[in-house]
Design an enzyme around this catalytic site. Structure first.
Site, PDB file in Angstrom:
ATOM      1  N   TYR A   1       6.796  -3.228  -4.425  1.00 28.04           N
ATOM      2  CA  TYR A   1       7.281  -3.613  -5.836  1.00 28.04           C
ATOM      3  C   TYR A   1       6.426  -3.188  -6.706  1.00 28.04           C
ATOM      4  O   TYR A   1       5.707  -3.966  -6.970  1.00 28.04           O
ATOM      5  CB  TYR A   1       8.004  -4.916  -5.744  1.00 28.04           C
ATOM      6  CG  TYR A   1       9.085  -5.276  -4.552  1.00 28.04           C
ATOM      7  CD1 TYR A   1       9.768  -4.156  -3.967  1.00 28.04           C
ATOM      8  CD2 TYR A   1       9.279  -6.492  -4.254  1.00 28.04           C
ATOM      9  CE1 TYR A   1      10.569  -4.488  -2.882  1.00 28.04           C
ATOM     10  CE2 TYR A   1      10.231  -6.896  -3.153  1.00 28.04           C
ATOM     11  CZ  TYR A   1      10.889  -5.905  -2.468  1.00 28.04           C
ATOM     12  OH  TYR A   1      11.751  -6.128  -1.541  1.00 28.04           O
TER      13      TYR A   1
ATOM     14  N   HIS B   1       8.249  -4.838   6.529  1.00 27.29           N
ATOM     15  CA  HIS B   1       9.281  -4.310   5.393  1.00 27.29           C
ATOM     16  C   HIS B   1       9.720  -2.787   5.822  1.00 27.29           C
ATOM     17  O   HIS B   1       8.939  -1.854   6.028  1.00 27.29           O
ATOM     18  CB  HIS B   1       8.279  -4.059   4.057  1.00 27.29           C
ATOM     19  CG  HIS B   1       9.117  -4.092   2.829  1.00 27.29           C
ATOM     20  ND1 HIS B   1       8.546  -3.675   1.491  1.00 27.29           N
ATOM     21  CD2 HIS B   1      10.477  -4.118   2.806  1.00 27.29           C
ATOM     22  CE1 HIS B   1       9.425  -3.743   0.912  1.00 27.29           C
ATOM     23  NE2 HIS B   1      10.702  -3.843   1.300  1.00 27.29           N
TER      24      HIS B   1
END
Length: 332
Positions: A57, A142
Site C-alpha cells: 500500500y 498477501h
C-alpha cells in the site's frame, strides 16, 4: 469502544469494525499527510482498535502513516495486521506508482514477489521499521494467487515458525478470492483469512466452502471490501464493482436493496456493514477509509440499526437466498 472478537483459538482480539489503511496511502488518488493523520486519529476516536496495512500500500507509505498515529497509543490497546509476499526494493527511476501499483505516490521502490522464508522475515523487519512498533499481531500472506505452491510450501511454514516463536500472534492469508483461501483453511493451521469482496450483499461465494470450512475448524474470517469497491456504498451510475464499472444488472440489484433499506428506515451502507457479521465465522468487517469524514460516517453507519423486517423482505424479494445468515436482534 467498538466491540471486539477473538480470532480463532488465539489471544488476538479484533474490532468488529476494522480500519483498512490502503486509501490513506493514496489509493487511486493523492492523500496528503495531514488528511491521513486525521483519518487514523478519527478511527481511534471512534473506538476502532484494529488496523490493517501492507508494504504494497503506497510502497510503505501506509505503514509509515499508520505507525505515526499508533505509536502514541499503548501497544496493548490495539491490534495491527500487515502482509508479506512483496518485498520493497529501492528504485531511482522516478515517476509515480499509479500505473504499477495503483497508488498516487512517488515510485521510490519496486515490488518483488518473495514468499521464501528469508523473504517473509525481511518483509516483517521492514514493516516494523516503517511502523516504528515492536511487534505485529496478525500477518497475512498477501495475494499469493499466482504463487500458490510457493506460498504454501515456504511462506506459510515460515509464518508458522514465527507464530511458534511468539513473534506474531496470528497468521493467515489475504486475497480477493475464496477458493485458495479455503485451501489455506483446510490444508494448514491458519488462524484467520482475509476475504476481500467475497462475502457481501452482492457476492456470497464465500458461503459455499470458505465460511463452512472456517466454522468447522474453529477459524476466523475478516470480511473486507464489503462495499464491493463502491457499488454498495452508493449505487450511482458509473459505480464500481470489484474495481471495474458495475454491470447494469448488479447496479439494479444494489438499487433495489437500497430502496428496501430506506423503506425500513435504514441505509444500504448500514446493511452492507452488518450483513457479514451475521455469520459466526466472521470476526470483523474491514473498511478502507481515506478521510476523517469517511471514518465518522462509517462508524455511524456501523452503529445504525438494521430492522429484522428488512432482512426478511430481502429474502422474500429474492435478493438474498433463504439459507443465507442474516443479523437477528437478541431478545430483551
Amino acid at each position: 469502544m467498538i466491540a471486539r472478537a477473538r480470532l480463532a483459538a488465539t489471544d488476538v482480539l479484533v474490532s468488529r469494525l476494522s480500519f483498512g489503511a490502503a486509501p490513506i496511502a493514496g489509493l487511486f488518488e493523492p492523500v496528503g499527510e495531514e488528511q491521513a493523520y486525521e483519518a487514523v486519529t478519527a478511527a481511534w476516536d471512534a473506538g476502532i482498535r484494529t488496523y490493517d496495512t501492507a508494504p504494497h500500500y503506497g510502497l510503505g507509505v501506509s505503514e509509515r502513516r499508520l505507525g505515526e498515529v499508533l505509536r502514541a497509543q499503548p501497544r496493548d490497546s490495539f491490534t495491527l495486521s500487515t502482509k508479506v509476499g512483496r518485498l520493497l526494493v529501492p528504485y531511482d527511476g522516478g515517476g509515480d506508482d499509479l500505473a504499477a501499483g495503483g497508488f498516487a505516490v512517488p515510485a521510490t521502490h519496486r515490488r518483488v514477489w518473495d514468499f521464501s522464508a528469508d523473504g517473509i522475515r525481511r518483509s516483517i523487519e521492514g514493516s516494523l521499521e516503517r511502523l516504528g512498533l515492536d511487534h505485529i499481531d496478525i500477518v497475512y500472506l498477501h495475494d499469493p494467487d499466482e504463487h500458490e505452491e510457493w506460498a504454501l510450501r515456504e511462506g506459510y511454514p515460515a509464518l508458522e515458525r514465527l507464530r511458534a516463536e511468539g513473534v506474531v500472534g496470528a497468521i493467515g492469508a489475504g486475497m480477493n478470492q475464496a477458493e485458495m483461501l479455503t485451501r489455506f483453511l483446510t490444508d494448514t493451521d491458519t488462524d484467520v483469512v482475509l476475504a476481500a469482496g467475497r462475502y457481501t450483499l452482492l457476492d456470497q461465494i464465500a458461503l459455499e466452502a470458505l465460511l463452512p470450512a472456517a466454522a468447522a475448524r474453529g477459524r476466523s474470517v475478516v470480511a473486507a471490501a464489503v462495499y464491493n469497491s463502491g457499488i454498495l456504498a452508493e449505487p450511482r451510475t458509473g459505480a464500481t464493482y470489484n474495481y471495474t464499472t458495475a454491470p447494469d444488472a448488479l447496479l439494479t440489484r444494489a438499487r433495489r436493496i437500497r430502496h428496501l433499506a430506506e423503506r425500513h428506515g435504514t441505509t444500504l451502507r448500514a446493511a452492507a456493514l452488518a450483513f457479514p457479521l451475521a455469520h459466526p465465522a466472521v470476526a470483523s468487517v474491514l473498511v478502507g477509509m481515506r478521510s476523517a469524514a469517511q471514518v465518522r460516517d462509517t462508524a455511524e453507519q456501523f452503529a445504525r440499526p438494521v430492522p429484522d423486517d428488512f432482512w426478511a423482505e430481502l429474502k422474500a424479494e429474492g435478493l438474498l437466498g433463504d439459507d443465507v445468515p442474516v443479523p437477528v436482534k437478541e431478545a430483551v
